[in-house]
Scaffold this active site. Structure first.
Site, PDB file in Angstrom:
ATOM      1  N   HIS A 164    -147.793 -88.694 -44.121  1.00  0.00           N
ATOM      2  CA  HIS A 164    -146.646 -89.564 -43.765  1.00  0.00           C
ATOM      3  C   HIS A 164    -146.816 -90.964 -44.335  1.00  0.00           C
ATOM      4  O   HIS A 164    -146.278 -91.927 -43.791  1.00  0.00           O
ATOM      5  CB  HIS A 164    -146.465 -89.649 -42.245  1.00  0.00           C
ATOM      6  CG  HIS A 164    -146.544 -88.335 -41.535  1.00  0.00           C
ATOM      7  ND1 HIS A 164    -145.453 -87.549 -41.274  1.00  0.00           N
ATOM      8  CD2 HIS A 164    -147.625 -87.643 -41.065  1.00  0.00           C
ATOM      9  CE1 HIS A 164    -145.841 -86.434 -40.659  1.00  0.00           C
ATOM     10  NE2 HIS A 164    -147.154 -86.466 -40.537  1.00  0.00           N
ATOM     11  N   SER A 291    -142.120-108.654 -68.113  1.00  0.00           N
ATOM     12  CA  SER A 291    -140.771-109.012 -67.698  1.00  0.00           C
ATOM     13  C   SER A 291    -140.310-110.174 -68.561  1.00  0.00           C
ATOM     14  O   SER A 291    -141.099-111.023 -68.953  1.00  0.00           O
ATOM     15  CB  SER A 291    -140.781-109.413 -66.228  1.00  0.00           C
ATOM     16  OG  SER A 291    -139.720-110.288 -65.946  1.00  0.00           O
ATOM     17  N   LYS A 297    -145.623-110.587 -64.650  1.00  0.00           N
ATOM     18  CA  LYS A 297    -145.412-109.171 -64.380  1.00  0.00           C
ATOM     19  C   LYS A 297    -146.045-108.242 -65.419  1.00  0.00           C
ATOM     20  O   LYS A 297    -146.012-108.496 -66.614  1.00  0.00           O
ATOM     21  CB  LYS A 297    -143.895-108.866 -64.352  1.00  0.00           C
ATOM     22  CG  LYS A 297    -143.165-109.404 -63.158  1.00  0.00           C
ATOM     23  CD  LYS A 297    -143.571-108.753 -61.845  1.00  0.00           C
ATOM     24  CE  LYS A 297    -143.092-107.325 -61.734  1.00  0.00           C
ATOM     25  NZ  LYS A 297    -141.673-107.224 -61.430  1.00  0.00           N
ATOM     26  N   GLU A 304    -142.936 -94.752 -64.331  1.00  0.00           N
ATOM     27  CA  GLU A 304    -141.575 -94.871 -63.790  1.00  0.00           C
ATOM     28  C   GLU A 304    -140.597 -94.007 -64.586  1.00  0.00           C
ATOM     29  O   GLU A 304    -139.729 -93.336 -64.025  1.00  0.00           O
ATOM     30  CB  GLU A 304    -141.109 -96.329 -63.835  1.00  0.00           C
ATOM     31  CG  GLU A 304    -141.821 -97.227 -62.848  1.00  0.00           C
ATOM     32  CD  GLU A 304    -141.435 -98.684 -63.068  1.00  0.00           C
ATOM     33  OE1 GLU A 304    -140.368 -99.088 -62.607  1.00  0.00           O
ATOM     34  OE2 GLU A 304    -142.196 -99.408 -63.731  1.00  0.00           O
TER      35      GLU A 304
END
Ligand code: ARG
Length: 471
Positions: A164, A291, A297, A304
């Site tokens: 979980h 970025s 970043k 992804e």
């Protein structure tokens, strides 16, 4: 324009038609834009067919020689990028046949004896997919090897195992990676299973009903390597089924979709682990991007995208299976729509495999951060319960005792191992000094040495098993 001129200019199939297709309809119905990719399979199928036609005395040996010569020249032209694909010739089959006939004359026109584009395309797709499955299987082996090596180096590294997404019990990072090896091993099994049903010959089914020529279908199957483990020819045994079903492509795409789902899950973990809030791993810069606005970043773009591309392949599975569902026997043009989803599924899975083989090998692990995280969340609470069971307490009672101890520790902001012995004994008098070893992460890990468990000794045994299997 006379109807005769019209046939020559715009229609490859017949003098029956009295008006030309509009450009839009031509574009709508043509497949050459994408099925030219099947050219090698199409030529291989044609050569095997011609060889058999000659052996059966249906065409002459000189025709067969001319067909081989013409196909050799076409192969050169395509490989050199000099072949001119024509939309008005609709598909890969008619393009190659027209060129063959231009090169070798009547022999080119005899090639289509006892054959239809319906059994031809079904054969081409199977031949093409068969080779792609082989390539995917080889890449799956490489990926598993890469994962096994990282797992071996990290057998002793502890991170929190989650259920979980809540800290559950400490696990070995090597063990965690080997879970993916199991998944990719099953993907390879599925690929091999699909291969068996893909590697069967439709040729000889002709348009739908078979043909009146005395074809030797088993000979063609053997020439094309469509044979089983014992070398027995694998031939589709019902002509209607042979030209119409695409279940092998659906099965393949299902296996590909599952493989992508496994990548997607791994990707999700990599993304989480790389986030500052976990900080468990770093990915090599070459798999990440920056970025344009936030200079600090470093984004895990590759995982992804793998997660995102999973949607494409799952979508292709839905597309293909839906394509099949309403079709009466036998061949219908709907089936032309099988190619783009199938091609894209193959490309996506292969690219993802190739990238992950490198990406996995370049993961840098941060063992301190993993261990720190495993110490939060009372990951060894089950070990304390098991400890009490060994002292004679029924498991349910032990569970209750430990729940009280955890609650107490939470209130004081302490770990269970941070509670003094007399405090622990206030929850159960049988607790002794040896409890602290049990409450340690390493003690917990080592204790789980059941077959398939997370103890480093088990992880090493699994690494050895995988290495032998993948050698
Ligand atoms: N381009 C077609 C396909 O992909 C080839 C078979 C066409 N057959 C026909 N009779 N129109 O399925």
């Amino acid at each position: 324009m006379s109807s005769n001129q019209l046939d020559k200019k715009s229609q490859a199939w017949s003098a029956l038609f009295s008006e030309p297709m509009s450009e839009l309809v031509q574009r709508y119905t043509a497949s050459v834009g994408f099925d030219q990719r099947l050219w090698k399979a199409d030529i291989a199928g044609s050569l095997a067919h011609a060889e058999m036609l000659a052996a059966q005395g249906i065409i002459g040996a000189d025709d067969r020689a001319a067909i081989e010569r013409g196909m050799a020249q076409i192969t050169q032209e395509i490989e050199a990028g000099r072949f001119e694909w024509k939309l008005e010739l609709e598909d890969v089959h008619l393009n190659l046949e027209a060129r063959l006939t231009a090169l070798v004359g009547d022999a080119g026109k005899r090639l289509h004896t006892g054959r239809s584009r319906n059994d031809q395309i079904a054969t081409d797709v199977r031949l093409w997919l068969r080779d792609e499955i082989h390539a995917i299987d080889a890449l799956l082996t490489e990926l598993q090897r890469a994962l096994v090596e990282v797992a071996d180096r990290n057998a002793e590294v502890i991170l929190p195992g989650f259920t979980h997404l809540q800290v559950a019990q400490p696990v070995s990072f090597g063990h965690h990676l080997l879970a993916y090896v199991e998944m990719f091993a099953r993907d390879a099994e599925r690929m091999n299973d699909v291969y068996r049903r893909t590697n069967r010959l439709p040729l000889g089914a002709a348009a739908l009903a078979g043909t009146s020529y005395p074809l030797d279908r088993e000979r063609v199957a053997r020439t094309l390597g469509m044979v089983d483990g014992e070398g027995k020819a694998c031939v589709c045994q019902n002509s209607l089924d042979a030209v119409s079903d695409r279940d092998f492509a659906i099965e393949f795409t299902a296996a590909a979709a599952l493989c992508m789902v496994h990548f997607s899950r791994l990707s999700e973990e990599l993304v989480l682990w790389m986030s500052q809030n976990f900080g468990f791993i770093d990915l090599a810069d070459r798999f990440c991007t920056g970025s344009s606005i936030m200079p600090q970043k470093k984004n895990p773009d590759v995982p992804e995208l793998a997660r995102g591309k999973t949607g494409r392949v799952v979508g292709h599975l839905m597309g293909l299976i839906t394509l099949m569902k309403g079709q009466p026997l036998a061949y219908n043009k709907d089936n032309q729509e099988d190619k783009e989803p199938l091609f894209d599924s193959v490309d996506t899975v292969k690219d993802t495999l190739r990238i992950f083989i490198e990406l996995v090998a370049g993961i840098s692990v941060k063992p301190e951060a993993m261990e720190r995280a495993a110490r939060l969340g009372y990951a060894t609470a089950t070990d304390l319960a098991d400890y009490l069971v060994k002292k004679g307490l029924p498991f349910r009672d032990a569970h209750e005792v430990v729940a009280h101890a955890v609650r107490f520790a939470i209130q004081r902001g302490l770990d269970l191992s941070g509670l003094p012995l007399d405090t622990l004994q206030s929850f159960n008098p049988d607790i002794a000094d040896d409890v602290y070893e049990v409450l340690s992460l390493r003690g917990s890990l080592n204790a789980r040495s059941v077959l398939g468990g997370t103890a480093p000794a088990q992880v090493r045994a699994q690494v050895a098993r995988h290495r032998a299997r993948l050698a």
